[in-house]
Write a protein that holds these residues in place. Structure first.
Motif, PDB file in Angstrom:
ATOM      1  N   LYS A 285       0.830  -1.201   0.000  1.00  0.00           N
ATOM      2  CA  LYS A 285       0.000   0.000   0.000  1.00  0.00           C
ATOM      3  C   LYS A 285       0.866   1.252   0.000  1.00  0.00           C
ATOM      4  CE  LYS A 285      -2.568  -0.894   3.599  1.00  0.00           C
ATOM      5  NZ  LYS A 285      -3.617  -0.610   4.624  1.00  0.00           N
ATOM      6  N   SER A 286       1.965   1.201   0.703  1.00  0.00           N
ATOM      7  CA  SER A 286       2.852   2.357   0.786  1.00  0.00           C
ATOM      8  C   SER A 286       3.677   2.531  -0.490  1.00  0.00           C
ATOM      9  CB  SER A 286       3.784   2.204   1.990  1.00  0.00           C
ATOM     10  OG  SER A 286       4.747   3.229   2.034  1.00  0.00           O
ATOM     11  N   SER A 287       4.187   1.416  -1.035  1.00  0.00           N
ATOM     12  CA  SER A 287       5.095   1.492  -2.183  1.00  0.00           C
ATOM     13  C   SER A 287       4.376   1.642  -3.517  1.00  0.00           C
ATOM     14  CB  SER A 287       5.971   0.235  -2.230  1.00  0.00           C
ATOM     15  OG  SER A 287       6.749   0.109  -1.064  1.00  0.00           O
ATOM     16  N   LEU A 288       3.193   1.036  -3.644  1.00  0.00           N
ATOM     17  CA  LEU A 288       2.492   1.021  -4.935  1.00  0.00           C
ATOM     18  C   LEU A 288       1.357   2.028  -4.997  1.00  0.00           C
ATOM     19  CD1 LEU A 288       2.383  -2.844  -5.437  1.00  0.00           C
ATOM     20  CD2 LEU A 288       4.058  -1.226  -6.332  1.00  0.00           C
ATOM     21  N   GLY A 289       0.835   2.389  -3.846  1.00  0.00           N
ATOM     22  CA  GLY A 289      -0.159   3.458  -3.776  1.00  0.00           C
ATOM     23  C   GLY A 289      -1.333   3.281  -4.701  1.00  0.00           C
ATOM     24  N   GLU A 290      -1.572   4.286  -5.545  1.00  0.00           N
ATOM     25  CA  GLU A 290      -2.783   4.356  -6.361  1.00  0.00           C
ATOM     26  C   GLU A 290      -2.849   3.316  -7.468  1.00  0.00           C
ATOM     27  OE1 GLU A 290       0.300   6.231  -8.750  1.00  0.00           O
ATOM     28  OE2 GLU A 290      -0.220   6.354  -6.625  1.00  0.00           O
ATOM     29  N   ILE A 291      -1.737   2.675  -7.815  1.00  0.00           N
ATOM     30  CA  ILE A 291      -1.785   1.700  -8.913  1.00  0.00           C
ATOM     31  C   ILE A 291      -2.115   0.288  -8.421  1.00  0.00           C
ATOM     32  CG2 ILE A 291      -0.180   3.050 -10.312  1.00  0.00           C
ATOM     33  CD1 ILE A 291       1.968   0.928  -9.684  1.00  0.00           C
ATOM     34  N   LEU A 292      -2.147   0.072  -7.121  1.00  0.00           N
ATOM     35  CA  LEU A 292      -2.446  -1.261  -6.579  1.00  0.00           C
ATOM     36  C   LEU A 292      -3.909  -1.610  -6.829  1.00  0.00           C
ATOM     37  CD1 LEU A 292      -1.386  -3.679  -4.910  1.00  0.00           C
ATOM     38  CD2 LEU A 292      -2.121  -2.439  -2.849  1.00  0.00           C
ATOM     39  N   SER A 293      -4.161  -2.656  -7.607  1.00  0.00           N
ATOM     40  CA  SER A 293      -5.541  -3.031  -7.938  1.00  0.00           C
ATOM     41  C   SER A 293      -5.970  -4.336  -7.294  1.00  0.00           C
ATOM     42  CB  SER A 293      -5.721  -3.142  -9.455  1.00  0.00           C
ATOM     43  OG  SER A 293      -4.912  -4.169  -9.992  1.00  0.00           O
ATOM     44  N   ALA A 294      -5.038  -5.219  -6.984  1.00  0.00           N
ATOM     45  CA  ALA A 294      -5.388  -6.486  -6.347  1.00  0.00           C
ATOM     46  C   ALA A 294      -4.237  -6.956  -5.477  1.00  0.00           C
ATOM     47  CB  ALA A 294      -5.725  -7.546  -7.394  1.00  0.00           C
ATOM     48  N   PHE A 295      -4.587  -7.522  -4.325  1.00  0.00           N
ATOM     49  CA  PHE A 295      -3.608  -8.144  -3.437  1.00  0.00           C
ATOM     50  C   PHE A 295      -4.259  -9.411  -2.905  1.00  0.00           C
ATOM     51  CE2 PHE A 295      -0.984  -9.048   0.154  1.00  0.00           C
ATOM     52  CZ  PHE A 295       0.245  -8.465  -0.088  1.00  0.00           C
ATOM     53  N   GLU A 296      -3.924 -10.526  -3.529  1.00  0.00           N
ATOM     54  CA  GLU A 296      -4.551 -11.810  -3.245  1.00  0.00           C
ATOM     55  C   GLU A 296      -3.573 -12.745  -2.542  1.00  0.00           C
ATOM     56  OE1 GLU A 296      -7.949 -12.805  -4.659  1.00  0.00           O
ATOM     57  OE2 GLU A 296      -7.897 -10.627  -4.395  1.00  0.00           O
ATOM     58  N   MET A 297      -4.102 -13.616  -1.704  1.00  0.00           N
ATOM     59  CA  MET A 297      -3.264 -14.626  -1.068  1.00  0.00           C
ATOM     60  C   MET A 297      -3.875 -16.005  -1.242  1.00  0.00           C
ATOM     61  SD  MET A 297      -4.804 -16.217   1.758  1.00  0.00           S
ATOM     62  CE  MET A 297      -3.381 -16.726   2.715  1.00  0.00           C
ATOM     63  N   ALA A 298      -3.027 -17.024  -1.166  1.00  0.00           N
ATOM     64  CA  ALA A 298      -3.483 -18.414  -1.160  1.00  0.00           C
ATOM     65  C   ALA A 298      -2.440 -19.245  -0.436  1.00  0.00           C
ATOM     66  CB  ALA A 298      -3.689 -18.935  -2.578  1.00  0.00           C
ATOM     67  N   ASP A 299      -2.900 -20.221   0.345  1.00  0.00           N
ATOM     68  CA  ASP A 299      -1.929 -21.073   1.018  1.00  0.00           C
ATOM     69  C   ASP A 299      -1.488 -22.199   0.089  1.00  0.00           C
ATOM     70  OD1 ASP A 299      -4.002 -22.961   1.133  1.00  0.00           O
ATOM     71  OD2 ASP A 299      -4.464 -22.565   3.242  1.00  0.00           O
ATOM     72  N   ARG A 300      -0.516 -22.973   0.561  1.00  0.00           N
ATOM     73  CA  ARG A 300       0.069 -24.032  -0.275  1.00  0.00           C
ATOM     74  C   ARG A 300      -0.973 -25.038  -0.755  1.00  0.00           C
ATOM     75  NH1 ARG A 300       4.308 -26.449   2.966  1.00  0.00           N
ATOM     76  NH2 ARG A 300       5.942 -25.431   1.732  1.00  0.00           N
ATOM     77  N   ASP A 301      -1.889 -25.436   0.125  1.00  0.00           N
ATOM     78  CA  ASP A 301      -2.879 -26.439  -0.262  1.00  0.00           C
ATOM     79  C   ASP A 301      -3.823 -25.915  -1.337  1.00  0.00           C
ATOM     80  OD1 ASP A 301      -1.975 -28.442   1.422  1.00  0.00           O
ATOM     81  OD2 ASP A 301      -3.202 -27.789   3.105  1.00  0.00           O
ATOM     82  N   ALA A 302      -4.143 -24.624  -1.291  1.00  0.00           N
ATOM     83  CA  ALA A 302      -5.029 -24.054  -2.302  1.00  0.00           C
ATOM     84  C   ALA A 302      -4.379 -24.067  -3.685  1.00  0.00           C
ATOM     85  CB  ALA A 302      -5.406 -22.621  -1.919  1.00  0.00           C
ATOM     86  N   ILE A 303      -3.132 -23.620  -3.762  1.00  0.00           N
ATOM     87  CA  ILE A 303      -2.434 -23.595  -5.050  1.00  0.00           C
ATOM     88  C   ILE A 303      -2.127 -25.011  -5.532  1.00  0.00           C
ATOM     89  CG2 ILE A 303      -0.312 -22.900  -6.225  1.00  0.00           C
ATOM     90  CD1 ILE A 303      -2.297 -20.625  -5.773  1.00  0.00           C
ATOM     91  N   SER A 304      -1.749 -25.888  -4.613  1.00  0.00           N
ATOM     92  CA  SER A 304      -1.473 -27.281  -4.997  1.00  0.00           C
ATOM     93  C   SER A 304      -2.706 -27.934  -5.599  1.00  0.00           C
ATOM     94  CB  SER A 304      -1.008 -28.092  -3.776  1.00  0.00           C
ATOM     95  OG  SER A 304       0.222 -27.615  -3.303  1.00  0.00           O
ATOM     96  N   SER A 305      -3.884 -27.556  -5.118  1.00  0.00           N
ATOM     97  CA  SER A 305      -5.133 -28.119  -5.639  1.00  0.00           C
ATOM     98  C   SER A 305      -5.308 -27.807  -7.115  1.00  0.00           C
ATOM     99  CB  SER A 305      -6.315 -27.570  -4.828  1.00  0.00           C
ATOM    100  OG  SER A 305      -7.541 -28.041  -5.333  1.00  0.00           O
ATOM    101  N   THR A 306      -5.064 -26.561  -7.506  1.00  0.00           N
ATOM    102  CA  THR A 306      -5.235 -26.217  -8.924  1.00  0.00           C
ATOM    103  C   THR A 306      -4.122 -26.826  -9.771  1.00  0.00           C
ATOM    104  OG1 THR A 306      -4.034 -24.123  -8.640  1.00  0.00           O
ATOM    105  CG2 THR A 306      -6.415 -24.046  -8.401  1.00  0.00           C
ATOM    106  N   VAL A 307      -2.912 -26.878  -9.223  1.00  0.00           N
ATOM    107  CA  VAL A 307      -1.790 -27.449  -9.971  1.00  0.00           C
ATOM    108  C   VAL A 307      -2.029 -28.926 -10.259  1.00  0.00           C
ATOM    109  CG1 VAL A 307       0.663 -28.064  -9.831  1.00  0.00           C
ATOM    110  CG2 VAL A 307      -0.097 -25.773  -9.141  1.00  0.00           C
ATOM    111  N   LYS A 308      -2.446 -29.667  -9.234  1.00  0.00           N
ATOM    112  CA  LYS A 308      -2.602 -31.114  -9.382  1.00  0.00           C
ATOM    113  C   LYS A 308      -3.912 -31.499 -10.079  1.00  0.00           C
ATOM    114  CE  LYS A 308       0.139 -32.113  -5.223  1.00  0.00           C
ATOM    115  NZ  LYS A 308       0.111 -32.664  -3.827  1.00  0.00           N
TER     116      LYS A 308
END
Length: 506
Positions: A285-308
């Motif tokens: 928020k401090s470094s990107l300011g007005e251009i920040l449009s999305a900040f998403e997170m996912a844990d390992r199991d969530a990403i592994s689900s789509t990969v596998k």
């Protein structure tokens, strides 16, 4: 050094991925009424005379009564809920919707309004034999003011189609969802959908300039203004935004479309723990300011689900957590430099373990595919309990390990992912099959924990059929009483989307 993306997604067509998920299992789910022990209300049942009347309005082709034709409209896309409707109506105009509702109200026939049917709480499918009012054929773009960005479209327009239309005219839809290739604008408005870029463009209700809706008695409410400022009287449009078809059927929408960003950049990186994600968000928020449009997170199991499960590539190595950052701006060089500088700084600080930055459309879609397909990937290997809640950011991830401990080996996977910027986390609990034992361990436990943390039991998917008896965890008695009073005033016979949103008693 930052890595470049080395792999291209093997299935970039999200509609194909969605269809793959839909077809993962052909087994019909249990009837909602039986599964959740719901008693049918005192509505009339559809007779042959009713069907004949509907045909005088719509013709034979837009009145579906064959079981094979009707069945898909009775089942939600995650195959959790299943209704018993015998007739599906497909109007093409607001006037046809008005005639249908006027007749159903007079005959006391319950109605289930339906859009793209991409919801997760059973709000868009019948519970018993409600008449399904599907708006998919109301899919015209009425007008676009390219100066103000005011778009008017019919409720059945698919979100992605509308977005493509305005992009050709240097604008963008303020809402973006993983289901945008299937979901419809009317459904988005009726559920007040949140989406991936709420951080930049705000809640959907802030972008809606006006709506046209039809009340239960068939009266058309025209609040279709396209003005940014219209402070005359009550803001009636907000009665329909987020009411999930219980107060009226949205038929047209006026929405403000921002200018299409000239520069879009995506960063994807691995993080050691959730505490570091919060520090990273504060830094972004401090470094990107007005251009920040999305900040998403996912844990390992969530990403592994789509990969596998969907055979999608991960452009970086395996990490406990992942963060996806997107920027929208007007200068690609300037924005890319800011994002690269941010990532380099935080890699040196240790908050980012590894990362990649790209402005190439195909590579950006590769990254977004990993995030957008989490919701469907878990459906490949069992039954999924899905929770869409919002929490104060400092408590954002606390519920995931608690659920893991509570269920133990009864769960195949418990994963968390979502929108850090607005506190909305999605929790998926995959089990071999639905059982009342696991359901009892999860509900109302999840909602009790959310309430104790001053959160909301529904962040962006609505209350629908699944959550009315838990709504008191987020709304007090006085608010629920007012909601009941509004429902009685606008739909005295209760025909619009019964069994949804409101509890029976408050």
């Amino acid at each position: 050094m930052l890595n470049t993306i080395r792999l291209l997604v093997q299935c970039q067509n999200k509609q194909y991925v969605l269809e793959q998920i839909r077809c993962a299992s052909q087994v019909l789910p249990q009837l909602s009424a039986e599964k959740y022990n719901v008693k049918r209300k005192d509505f009339a049942t559809v007779q042959s005379s009713d069907v004949n009347f509907f045909k005088t309005i719509l013709g034979n082709e837009r009145v579906l009564t064959d079981d094979n034709d009707v069945t898909p409209f009775n089942i939600d896309w995650i195959k959790n809920c299943r209704g018993q409707s015998k007739v599906v109506l497909k109007p093409k105009s607001t006037q046809e919707v008005s005639q249908i509702l006027s007749y159903c109200n007079e005959k006391k026939l319950a109605v289930c309004p339906q859009g793209g049917n991409t919801g997760l709480v059973g709000g868009s499918v019948p519970v018993f034999d409600e008449v399904v009012l599907n708006l998919m054929l109301m899919n015209n773009i009425v007008s676009l003011d390219e100066i103000s960005g005011a778009l008017i479209c019919e409720a059945g327009c698919v979100l992605e189609n509308v977005d493509n239309y305005v992009r050709e005219r240097n604008l963008i839809m303020p809402l973006d969802l993983g289901a945008k290739g299937t979901c419809q604008v009317g459904g988005n408005v009726s559920t007040n959908a949140g989406g991936l870029r709420l951080l930049r463009y705000g809640n959907l209700h802030g972008s809606i300039l006006g709506v046209e809706a039809v009340k239960a008695d068939g009266i058309i409410i025209d609040c279709l203004k396209t003005l940014k400022k219209d402070n005359t009287g009550y803001h009636l449009k907000h009665l329909f935004i987020g009411s999930e078809g219980t107060l009226g059927v949205v038929t047209k929408v006026a929405i403000h479309c921002p200018v299409l960003p000239k520069a879009v950049t995506v960063g994807f990186f691995g993080v050691e723990n959730f505490e570091n994600i919060l520090q990273l968000y504060k830094s972004a928020k401090s470094s990107l300011g007005e251009i920040l449009s999305a900040f998403e997170m996912a844990d390992r199991d969530a990403i592994s689900s789509t990969v596998k499960n969907l055979n999608l590539p991960n452009p970086i190595s395996d990490y406990p957590f992942y963060v996806l950052v997107e920027t929208h701006g007007s200068d690609e060089g300037h924005d890319g430099e800011k994002l690269n500088r941010f990532l380099s700084k935080e890699m040196e600080s240790g908050l980012i373990l590894d990362g990649t930055v790209t402005s190439e459309p195909g590579k950006m879609q590769t990254i977004w595919n990993l995030r957008e397909n989490i919701a469907g990937a878990g459906l490949r290997h069992g039954y999924v309990f899905k929770y869409d809640v919002s929490l104060p950011q400092k408590h954002y991830y606390e519920l995931v390990p608690k659920i893991k401990q509570r269920l133990g080996d009864k769960a195949i996977v418990v994963c968390g992912y979502g929108h850090i910027g607005d506190g909305n986390i999605h929790i998926n609990v995959t089990v071999p099959e639905y059982t009342r034992e696991v359901a009892g361990l999860l509900e109302p436990y999840v909602f009790e924990e959310v309430s104790a943390l001053q959160g909301s039991i529904s962040a962006e998917h609505g209350v629908g059929f699944r959550k009315p008896h838990y709504i008191h965890y987020s709304k007090d008695r006085s608010a629920l009483q007012l909601m009941h009073q509004l429902k009685t005033l606008m739909d005295p016979n209760g025909i619009l989307n019964p069994y949804k949103v409101l509890p029976e008693e408050c």
